[in-house]
Structures are given as structure tokens and as C-alpha cells.
Design a protein around this motif. Structure first.
Motif, PDB file in Angstrom:
ATOM      1  N   ALA A   1     -10.670  10.469 -11.665  1.00 46.98           N
ATOM      2  CA  ALA A   1     -11.849   9.836 -11.079  1.00 46.98           C
ATOM      3  C   ALA A   1     -12.522  10.700 -10.018  1.00 46.98           C
ATOM      4  N   GLY A   2     -12.044  11.914  -9.820  1.00 45.14           N
ATOM      5  CA  GLY A   2     -12.679  12.813  -8.860  1.00 45.14           C
ATOM      6  C   GLY A   2     -12.346  12.536  -7.409  1.00 45.14           C
ATOM      7  N   VAL A   3     -11.222  11.881  -7.143  1.00 47.68           N
ATOM      8  CA  VAL A   3     -10.812  11.607  -5.762  1.00 47.68           C
ATOM      9  C   VAL A   3     -10.457  12.914  -5.061  1.00 47.68           C
ATOM     10  N   ARG A   4     -10.832  13.012  -3.792  1.00 46.17           N
ATOM     11  CA  ARG A   4     -10.478  14.182  -2.988  1.00 46.17           C
ATOM     12  C   ARG A   4      -9.596  13.827  -1.793  1.00 46.17           C
ATOM     13  N   ALA A   5      -9.632  12.558  -1.358  1.00 46.08           N
ATOM     14  CA  ALA A   5      -8.880  12.151  -0.170  1.00 46.08           C
ATOM     15  C   ALA A   5      -7.783  11.177  -0.551  1.00 46.08           C
ATOM     16  N   ALA A   6      -6.552  11.453  -0.105  1.00 45.52           N
ATOM     17  CA  ALA A   6      -5.430  10.568  -0.426  1.00 45.52           C
ATOM     18  C   ALA A   6      -4.285  10.790   0.543  1.00 45.52           C
ATOM     19  N   THR A   7      -3.431   9.786   0.623  1.00 44.93           N
ATOM     20  CA  THR A   7      -2.148   9.881   1.303  1.00 44.93           C
ATOM     21  C   THR A   7      -1.255   8.825   0.680  1.00 44.93           C
ATOM     22  N   ASP A   8       0.048   8.894   0.966  1.00 46.28           N
ATOM     23  CA  ASP A   8       0.893   7.781   0.540  1.00 46.28           C
ATOM     24  C   ASP A   8       1.279   6.966   1.766  1.00 46.28           C
ATOM     25  N   VAL A   9       1.474   5.677   1.549  1.00 43.77           N
ATOM     26  CA  VAL A   9       1.715   4.738   2.648  1.00 43.77           C
ATOM     27  C   VAL A   9       3.215   4.568   2.812  1.00 43.77           C
ATOM     28  N   THR A  10       3.732   5.054   3.946  1.00 42.11           N
ATOM     29  CA  THR A  10       5.166   4.967   4.199  1.00 42.11           C
ATOM     30  C   THR A  10       5.413   4.412   5.609  1.00 42.11           C
ATOM     31  N   GLY A  11       6.200   5.121   6.410  1.00 44.23           N
ATOM     32  CA  GLY A  11       6.701   4.548   7.647  1.00 44.23           C
ATOM     33  C   GLY A  11       5.688   4.201   8.709  1.00 44.23           C
ATOM     34  N   PHE A  12       4.505   4.801   8.689  1.00 45.92           N
ATOM     35  CA  PHE A  12       3.498   4.485   9.702  1.00 45.92           C
ATOM     36  C   PHE A  12       2.641   3.289   9.305  1.00 45.92           C
ATOM     37  N   GLY A  13       2.929   2.680   8.157  1.00 48.85           N
ATOM     38  CA  GLY A  13       2.203   1.487   7.734  1.00 48.85           C
ATOM     39  C   GLY A  13       0.821   1.821   7.192  1.00 48.85           C
TER      40      GLY A  13
END
Length: 360
Positions: free
Chosen positions: A231-243
Motif C-alpha cells: 500500500a506504499g506505507v513509509r511510516a511504521a513501528t510495532d507496539v510493545t512496552g511503551f504502549g
């Protein structure tokens, strides 16, 4: 010594902060990184051994990335934590999926992994460790990668995780500083693993509630990452200990933007809201709330359970993706790959890192 149960050892009794809730709080981590800044690699540049560092330590991305050539980049990361569940096989599965997630959060695919293990050999049977390693190896294999070795030390507190190497295309990387005003925020896993596992440790979670949390934590973020690239996404992170809000805050601050999140659109695991109402809140979640109080505006009418869950310290959570426009293309790609996802908010101009939570 941990107590025995009908099903075996209570591994969580060896865990003062289960899963990613055992992370150093975000405020203390930032103080540490600021103090150690001179000893960290630069954000980018040529390396003496060859290759170009594309993503380093400056923005706090999920992994480091080195360009090998025009078509290939090496992704490198590590993650490990104390027991989050009592079943050693499930702990291994969850820890592996969590470590691999950092590669997916950069838009890459895992290639190789190394075990990182600390084990109290005089206290816990080695057969339990074998189950941890078996669960992890199965998840790594499901990811199309291989465990090729590792390192084990004797330690009073059991800890397990992986160092992971992956490959990515340099022109299709995800990064936390690539959000744009108008992007739709899309979350690919429900929240609540923190409150459910905390309640489980206290004997307050049902077997169904725990099974739901284990299932989502052991699920790879591979399909979500593939959908983001398509889909052409450029910004991402995974959601872990910092909520959820902590990881979104880091993305926004790195991108120089603000955001609004609609609380009632955020997906939750079955039972999470009730257990949060019951006060099963981890220390990591409370640290997240304290750290973010000057960066998050919460409506007075927001139920306390939702306030906790938006800050809940997740383990092996979903990807948080910034999708151009309304996010329709990304949501279609996710649905086509069987990934349950929800549009939860919008990126907008404003003071970097600021989040306004709207009730719904």
C-alpha cells in the motif's frame, strides 16, 4: 524457588515485570541514550567494513539498517524479556514473534536468528528451557528464517529472546520519522496483552482470556508488513512496552507532527476492558502514563479502563502504520491477507509528539 502448579512451574513467579513490561521506562531510557550518545553509531553514513548505514540509533527506530547494494539492505535487531506466561513453549513462541517483529516494522523479512538466553540452571529444569527453544524455533521457521546458534548464561532470573538479521529493499523501508500530515493511523493487533497477563499472574484472568492474548502475541506481523509495503506505507513501528500512545508519541516527535486518536475505534482483546477496570495494571503501564502526561490530552469523560489500555505495555503487539489519505488501500491489503486491523486516528500539524485522544 517458584511454586508448582498442576501444569508445571509458574515461570511468571520469576518475572518482576512480565514480557515487554520489563523494559526500562521510556523516560529513563531516553536519559540513558542521551548520556551514552557519544558511544552510539551515527544516524547514517558509510561503514568501515563496507555498506551504508541507513538507519542508526538517533531516532530510536525498531532496528538498524545497512544498505548492501542498490537492491538489498541488512536489518539487524534484538529483543528479549522475562517470562510473560507460565507455559515455556508459549513463552518461546511469543518472545520469538516479538523479536522478529522489529524486522517487519522496518519493512523487512527475517533471515537468521540467534538465541539469547539467561537461565537459573540450579532452580529451573533444563527441560523447560528446551520447550522455550522449541517454541521459538517453530515461530522462526514459520517466518521463513532459521535459528543458527546463540548464547546462554546462568542467571537467577530467566530471560529469553533473539538477535535477528533480516533483508529489506532500501527504497521500501519503513521508519518512525516518515509520518505525513493527513496520514491515517492503522493498528493491526488489538490492545490488552499487558492487563491480561498481569491478571493471569494474579490468578484473575480466565483461560479463554489468556488464550486470546497468547494467540495474538504469537502471531507474526509478516502479513501486516507485506500489506504496508503493497500500500506504499513509509511510516511504521510495532507496539510493545511503551504502549500504543508511547510508540505513537515517538513516531510523531521524530516526524515533527501531532495526531488525534479516537479511543472507541482502538481494538481491544476480549476481557481486556473488564480486567483493566479490575485494576490489573502493570508497572510498565503506569510508567507510560507518567511519562506521557504532558504529551497526551485525554477527555474528562474517557473511562479509566480505556485510559489504561491506551497506555498498556504490550508484548508482541501489532504494527502501527501511517497510511496516506483515508487508509482505504492499506485496509484492503490487510483484509486481503486476513489481518484484522482498524483505523484509529489521524496525523496532523501541531506540536511534535502531542496526541489528543477523542472519545469516539
Amino acid at each position: 524457588m517458584g511454586a508448582m502448579t498442576d501444569s508445571g512451574w509458574r515461570l511468571t513467579e520469576f518475572s518482576p515485570g512480565a514480557g515487554c513490561a520489563c523494559k526500562l521506562p521510556l523516560g529513563k531510557l531516553e536519559e540513558l541514550l542521551a548520556a551514552a550518545g557519544g558511544g552510539l553509531a551515527p544516524a547514517s553514513g558509510r561503514l568501515a567494513a563496507g555498506g551504508e548505514l541507513l538507519v542508526g540509533a538517533r531516532e530510536g527506530d525498531d532496528a538498524a539498517v545497512v544498505r548492501l547494494d542498490a537492491d538489498r539492505a541488512l536489518v539487524f535487531t534484538t529483543d528479549f524479556f522475562t517470562p510473560i506466561v507460565d507455559d515455556p513453549y508459549d513463552w518461546g513462541r511469543i518472545a520469538a514473534a516479538n523479536a522478529l517483529s522489529d524486522v517487519y516494522a522496518m519493512g523487512g523479512a527475517p533471515l537468521l536468528a540467534l538465541n539469547l538466553t539467561a537461565w537459573p540452571s540450579a532452580t529451573l529444569p533444563m527441560e523447560l528451557l528446551a520447550e522455550v527453544l522449541r517454541g521459538a524455533a517453530e515461530v522462526v521457521s514459520d517466518a521463513g528464517a532459521a535459528v543458527v546458534g546463540g548464547h546462554t548464561i546462568d542467571d537467577p532470573g530467566p530471560k529469553y529472546g533473539l538477535a535477528v538479521v533480516g533483508l529489506a529493499e532500501p527504497g521500501r523501508l519503513f521508519a518512525i520519522d516518515q509520518l505525513a500530515a493527513g496520514d491515517t493511523l492503522v493498528l493491526t493487533k488489538p490492545l490488552g496483552t499487558g492487563v491480561i497477563t498481569t491478571a493471569c499472574k494474579r490468578g484473575a484472568a480466565s483461560s479463554d482470556q489468556l488464550a486470546g492474548a497468547v494467540a495474538t502475541m504469537a502471531t507474526l506481523n509478516a502479513a501486516a508488513s507485506e500489506a504496508g509495503r503493497a500500500a506504499g506505507v513509509r511510516a511504521a513501528t510495532d507496539v510493545t512496552g511503551f504502549g500504543l500512545l508511547g510508540h505513537l508519541h515517538r513516531m510523531l516527535r521524530a516526524s515533527g507532527l501531532a495526531a488525534a486518536v479516537t479511543a472507541e475505534q482502538v481494538p481491544l482483546l476480549p476481557g481486556a476492558r473488564e480486567l483493566a477496570d479490575g485494576g490489573h495494571i502493570s508497572g510498565g503501564t503506569r510508567a507510560n502514563i507518567d511519562y506521557l502526561q504532558s504529551s497526551v490530552t485525554l477527555p474528562a469523560q474517557l473511562p479509566a479502563a480505556l485510559r489504561y489500555l491506551l497506555h498498556d505495555a504490550q508484548t508482541s503487539g501489532g504494527l502501527l502504520l501511517g497510511a496516506p489519505g483515508g487508509g482505504d488501500a492499506l485496509l484492503r491489503e490487510l483484509a486481503g491477507r486476513g489481518v484484522p486491523a482498524a483505523a484509529i486516528g489521524q496525523v496532523r500539524a501541531g506540536e511534535p509528539g502531542q496526541i489528543v485522544v477523542e472519545p469516539g
